[in-house]
Design a protein around this motif. Structure first.
Motif, PDB file in Angstrom:
ATOM      1  N   UNK A 158       0.853  -1.175   0.000  1.00  0.00           N
ATOM      2  CA  UNK A 158       0.000   0.000   0.000  1.00  0.00           C
ATOM      3  C   UNK A 158       0.884   1.218   0.000  1.00  0.00           C
ATOM      4  N   UNK A 159       0.473   2.218  -0.742  1.00  0.00           N
ATOM      5  CA  UNK A 159       1.232   3.461  -0.842  1.00  0.00           C
ATOM      6  C   UNK A 159       0.256   4.623  -0.655  1.00  0.00           C
ATOM      7  N   UNK A 160       0.754   5.707  -0.093  1.00  0.00           N
ATOM      8  CA  UNK A 160      -0.095   6.885   0.089  1.00  0.00           C
ATOM      9  C   UNK A 160       0.794   8.128   0.178  1.00  0.00           C
ATOM     10  N   UNK A 161       0.169   9.274   0.093  1.00  0.00           N
ATOM     11  CA  UNK A 161       0.920  10.513   0.280  1.00  0.00           C
ATOM     12  C   UNK A 161       0.922  10.848   1.760  1.00  0.00           C
ATOM     13  N   UNK A 162       2.094  10.840   2.322  1.00  0.00           N
ATOM     14  CA  UNK A 162       2.245  11.137   3.735  1.00  0.00           C
ATOM     15  C   UNK A 162       2.547  12.610   3.958  1.00  0.00           C
ATOM     16  N   UNK A 163       2.925  12.911   5.182  1.00  0.00           N
ATOM     17  CA  UNK A 163       3.237  14.299   5.513  1.00  0.00           C
ATOM     18  C   UNK A 163       4.659  14.430   6.011  1.00  0.00           C
TER      19      UNK A 163
END
Length: 118
Positions: free
Chosen positions: A113-118
């Motif tokens: 799973x991949x996502x845009x983090x902060x």
């Protein structure tokens, strides 16, 4: 100040994924991309410096290529032969107007799973 960073978490072992090779490409067209960075994750599953720093940043499409098959092979986790997920490619489009892009990757031998983090 745009920049690109990443980190990888190993869901199978419940820990950061250290020693994973990561290549970064700038995608000009579907058939033309150039490598702009190569790195290896540290013991915290992060890279020691941004994959793309502010000075080298350009707006457009980037591809991050994570060598997770090699990582799980070193951990002696069987994911088949050849590994079901040998390399994970993540393409993102980045705008110069954003301050920072952080791309976390959560991995197992059978999924990610991949996502845009902060």
């Amino acid at each position: 100040m745009p920049a690109l960073t990443t980190h990888i978490l190993d869901l199978t072992h419940g820990q950061p994924a250290s020693g994973v090779e990561v290549d970064v490409y700038f995608v000009k067209t579907e058939s033309e991309k150039r490598i702009i960075a190569q790195s290896v994750t540290n013991r915290d599953g992060r890279v020691d410096k941004p994959l793309v720093a502010e000075a080298d940043f350009e707006e457009g499409e980037y591809e991050l290529l994570y060598y997770i098959g090699d990582y799980f092979g070193r951990k002696e986790v069987s994911a088949g032969s050849p590994p079901f997920l040998n390399r994970v490619a993540v393409r993102v489009s980045l705008s110069a107007s954003a301050a920072h892009y952080h791309i976390p990757l959560l991995i197992s031998p059978w999924g990610y799973q991949v996502y845009r983090g902060s």
